[in-house]
Design an enzyme around this catalytic site. Structure first.
Site, PDB file in Angstrom:
ATOM      1  N   GLY A 482       0.796  -1.369   0.141  1.00 49.15           N
ATOM      2  CA  GLY A 482       0.065   0.090  -0.064  1.00 49.15           C
ATOM      3  C   GLY A 482       0.849   1.226   0.015  1.00 49.15           C
ATOM      4  N   SER A 483       0.465   2.136   0.527  1.00 46.95           N
ATOM      5  CA  SER A 483       1.224   3.594   0.650  1.00 46.95           C
ATOM      6  C   SER A 483       2.516   3.636   1.201  1.00 46.95           C
ATOM      7  CB  SER A 483       0.188   4.503   1.624  1.00 46.95           C
ATOM      8  OG  SER A 483      -1.351   4.636   0.836  1.00 46.95           O
ATOM      9  N   THR A 484       2.895   2.702   2.059  1.00 41.77           N
ATOM     10  CA  THR A 484       4.294   2.685   2.446  1.00 41.77           C
ATOM     11  C   THR A 484       5.234   2.514   1.217  1.00 41.77           C
ATOM     12  OG1 THR A 484       4.240   0.471   3.018  1.00 41.77           O
ATOM     13  CG2 THR A 484       3.707   1.826   4.764  1.00 41.77           C
ATOM     14  N   LYS A 486       4.766   4.048  -1.620  1.00 41.26           N
ATOM     15  CA  LYS A 486       4.991   5.413  -2.134  1.00 41.26           C
ATOM     16  C   LYS A 486       6.252   6.071  -2.047  1.00 41.26           C
ATOM     17  CE  LYS A 486       0.005   6.109  -1.885  1.00 41.26           C
ATOM     18  NZ  LYS A 486      -1.134   6.813  -1.308  1.00 41.26           N
ATOM     19  N   SER A 538      -0.962  11.008   1.449  1.00 40.81           N
ATOM     20  CA  SER A 538      -0.969   9.712   0.941  1.00 40.81           C
ATOM     21  C   SER A 538      -2.059   9.536  -0.081  1.00 40.81           C
ATOM     22  CB  SER A 538      -1.271   8.552   2.166  1.00 40.81           C
ATOM     23  OG  SER A 538      -1.163   7.441   1.699  1.00 40.81           O
TER      24      SER A 538
END
Length: 774
Positions: A482-484, A486, A538
């Site tokens: 997921g967003s980690t 990015k 995010s």
């Protein structure tokens, strides 16, 4: 009573003797003294006359029988002393006959000097010359009859018979010895070795696994293998047909094993060694020993001993085909062997990393399995003779000693491990989640200071653990970050110079690409964000737009992004070599079809394990240099020599300036009001981190179901020291990463900084702007 006259004596010879005494063979006869005439002295045969002393009357004694006659030696003639003449004196009795010697040894002895008897039949008085006249007593007792000599058997004949008999016996013995020691020696020795000698393995002491400060996380203690000699359970050896079944019925309650399994092990007479149960406690060993002693005492009674003598003898001789049950010790063939048992003093602390051993004492999970050959050492062997289950110390044997295993010293800090394990366990329970894991890593050398998983297990008692709990989810689970993820997209954009932290990004809602409309976690109007703001808020849409700048075309942009993902370690193992560790999933860019080329930049469509994701943030914290993670600090050989592990391989991923910019951007996630990581803030320390909330792939169906909540960050941001990651799978009570994992990160990071005595930050966070006004 008159005595016969001596031949040749005169008619008036009052001093003559009776019959002459027999002389020895070859000796001259002794001349008896002549009697003197009435007017003169008696003259000896060969000399002058000596006056004779009167002798007392003495009754002649019968002489005992002699075995052999003694050889008579010639005696010198004794001159007779003159005796006074007496009227009407009867002649002296004849000399006594020679008596046989008492024993054969008397042959060598000198014979007695013949003595003449007095006229009254008694022997002459010592010192009195023979033939001396004395007045005859009025009466004389009757003579005793002479005892007859016994004639014994010839001893030489008897000796010859005994010698021949003994010679025959010793000849038989000698022939048998020749047969046993020369002719049949090899075959007999082979049979003896087969039946008497046991070859027993010697288990090497397994190496310990310790934390970084040398405290044991896994160690070895003394234990006992319960073994048996199946050859002693045959009907012929035991005396009963069901010895294995009787022994199994006695051992099953003590060992906690099915009696059918024990009986099956004992029904293998072709082997002399069988291990029934491994690494039992001293209490189990003592129970079996006490029971065995009781049965042995009962079977050694007098009546049972008599039964054993008749066992396997012919029936017509009173033989028996079996013994009574009370006369049999079914455990006579059961023994115990000293070995080791693996114990874990801290119970479940770091159990998912350390692992466990199986029933054979071999590593079956975690580092115990990975370093099996190093920890196990080299097994030895011993061979010894036994009789009736007892060691024969004089029968010789051989011994090949075991080589102890090597100790492992881990990079794990026990205190930090305990704090991480408590924090994730509590949060998994509060969120009603399936599982969760926390990793703490030193950003400078890549060493893992803690790796905690919940739910865990206690390796001292595997019976209470489910199979899914025995692994290490932090390394074996794959999940979409997921967003980690990015952070890696932003690193590629900044490092290639396609944008800077303050680049303006317009973020619509939704964003349509192809046939898919992409959205953010919350519905919003169009946002006007800086690149730092895209990361802070995010935004999925803003990340897609930033990734498109990496190439003139979408395939070119995909290729550039793929290259940076690989340099961060995605799609490849971390280098630990941990059993079951996953490399994650990262398709080649030419396979990024349809929506995948747009989802991968914000962390969907690729998969990682928790250590891979943690390493990404440690790389940024280390100035853009990736250090391969490690969990082993060094090894200690059996001789005590310590060897440090080789440092993790280093590789530069992004420039130092890019890493510094990304760090400041990550601080906005925690410090800015619009950031998603406010719950991870730690007073006194600058914190850089990123939240993650991803759709979770159900491993059973392959489709999305539930969420993966995460937070990864490092501190202090101005001088990074450690990275902490938190991942919670399939939570029920909430699903956002900042909400669930933010507090876990704060708790573990705060404890770690204090434990390592890291000083607080000396400056304030830059607080980069996150938006702009059009």
């Amino acid at each position: 009573m008159s005595t016969p006259r001596q031949p040749g004596s005169g008619s008036g010879g009052t001093g003559g003797t009776g019959r002459p005494r027999p002389t020895a063979k070859g000796a001259a006869p002794r001349q008896a003294p002549r009697a003197q005439s009435a007017g003169g002295r008696a003259q000896p045969a060969g000399g002058k006359a000596q006056p004779a002393k009167p002798a007392k009357a003495q009754q002649p004694r019968p002489q005992p029988a002699r075995s052999q006659p003694a050889k008579a030696q010639p005696a010198k003639p004794q001159p007779a002393k003159p005796q006074p003449a007496r009227s009407k004196q009867p002649p002296a009795p004849a000399a006594a006959k020679a008596q046989p010697a008492r024993s054969p040894q008397a042959k060598a002895a000198a014979p007695r000097t013949p003595q003449q008897r007095r006229t009254d039949g008694r022997p002459p008085v010592r010192g009195q010359a023979p033939g001396s006249a004395r007045p005859r007593p009025k009466s004389r007792p009757p003579q005793r009859p002479q005892a007859k000599a016994l004639k014994l058997a010839d001893p030489r004949r008897r000796l010859r018979v005994v010698t021949v008999a003994l010679s025959l016996v010793f000849s038989v013995f000698a022939g048998r010895l020749v047969q046993l020691q020369l002719l049949d020696s090899d075959a007999l020795a082979a049979d003896a070795n087969t039946n008497r000698y046991l070859d027993v393995p010697i288990t090497a002491e397994r190496g310990s696994i310790t934390s970084a400060d040398g405290v044991a996380l896994a160690t070895t203690v003394d234990a006992y293998d319960i073994t048996a000699d199946p050859a002693m359970f045959t009907p012929e050896a035991a005396g009963i047909p069901d010895a294995p079944e009787q022994a199994a019925a006695l051992l099953a309650p003590i060992l906690g094993l099915p009696k059918e399994r024990i009986a099956a092990d004992l029904h293998t007479p072709k082997t002399r060694y069988k291990r029934l149960a491994a690494r039992q406690t001293p209490d189990v060993k003592n129970q079996i020993g006490d029971l065995k002693s009781t049965l042995e005492k009962q079977a050694g009674s007098r009546s049972c001993t008599a039964q054993k003598r008749l066992l396997n003898k012919p029936v017509d001789e009173g033989g028996r085909t079996r013994l009574d049950n009370e006369c049999v010790n079914p455990l006579a063939g059961v023994f115990n062997r000293e070995t080791q048992k693996r114990v874990y003093p801290s119970d479940g602390l770091a159990a998912n990393l350390v692992g466990f051993v199986n029933a054979e004492g071999e590593g079956a999970g975690g580092l115990e399995q990975q370093y099996q050959n190093v920890l196990a050492g080299q097994e030895g062997h011993t061979s010894y003779a036994q009789a009736g289950g007892r060691l024969v110390p004089t029968a010789g044997g051989s011994r090949d000693p075991a080589v102890p295993g090597t100790d492992l010293r881990l990079t794990i800090n026990r205190d930090i491990q305990w704090a991480a394990q408590r924090a994730i366990t509590d949060q998994v329970a509060n969120a009603g989640a399936e599982k969760g894991y926390v990793i703490v890593q030193d950003v400078k050398n890549g060493q893992v200071l803690a790796m905690a998983t919940s739910p865990g297990f206690n390796p001292n008692d595997l019976s209470t653990a489910k199979s899914a709990q025995l692994g290490n989810a932090a390394l074996q689970d794959v999940y979409e970050p997921g967003s980690t993820a990015k952070l890696m997209t932003m690193a590629a954009v900044l490092d290639t110079g396609k944008a800077s932290w303050d680049t303006h990004v317009t973020v619509p809602y939704p964003l349509v690409r192809g046939d898919t409309a992409f959205k953010d976690d919350e519905k919003h109007d169009t946002w006007y964000l800086t690149l730092a703001g895209v990361l802070a808020k995010s935004s999925n849409i803003g990340t897609i737009e930033a990734a498109q700048t990496l190439g003139a075309t979408q395939p070119e942009a995909n290729q550039v992004l793929y290259g940076y993902l690989r340099k961060f370690g995605i799609g490849q193992q971390t280098g630990l070599g941990f059993p079951g560790e996953t490399a994650g999933l990262l398709d080649k860019p030419e396979d990024w079809k349809a929506s995948k080329q747009y989802t991968i930049p914000f962390g969907q469509g690729l998969s990682v394990n928790a250590l891979q994701a943690t390493s990404v943030y440690s790389t940024i914290a280390n100035g853009g240099v990736r250090v391969a993670p490690s969990v082993v600090q060094g090894t200690t050989a059996p001789d005590g020599r310590y060897t440090p592990a080789a440092p993790g391989a280093e590789s530069r991923v992004v420039s130092e300036q890019t890493a510094k910019t990304l760090t400041e951007m990550l601080e906005s996630v925690v410090t800015d009001e619009q950031g998603t990581g406010g719950k991870a803030a730690i007073p006194g320390y600058r914190v850089a981190g990123k939240t993650g909330t991803a759709n979770r792939v159900d491993p059973k169906t392959g489709g999305y179901r539930g969420y993966t909540a995460s937070f990864i960050g490092f501190a202090p941001a101005d001088q990074p020291r450690v990275t902490v990651s938190c991942v919670i799978q399939d939570p029920v009570n909430g699903h956002f990463g900042g909400q669930l994992c933010g507090p876990v990160f704060k708790q573990v990071m705060e404890f770690t900084l204090k434990t390592l005595q890291v000083p607080p930050s000396g400056s304030e966070a830059p607080n980069l702007p996150v938006d702009w006004k059009p």
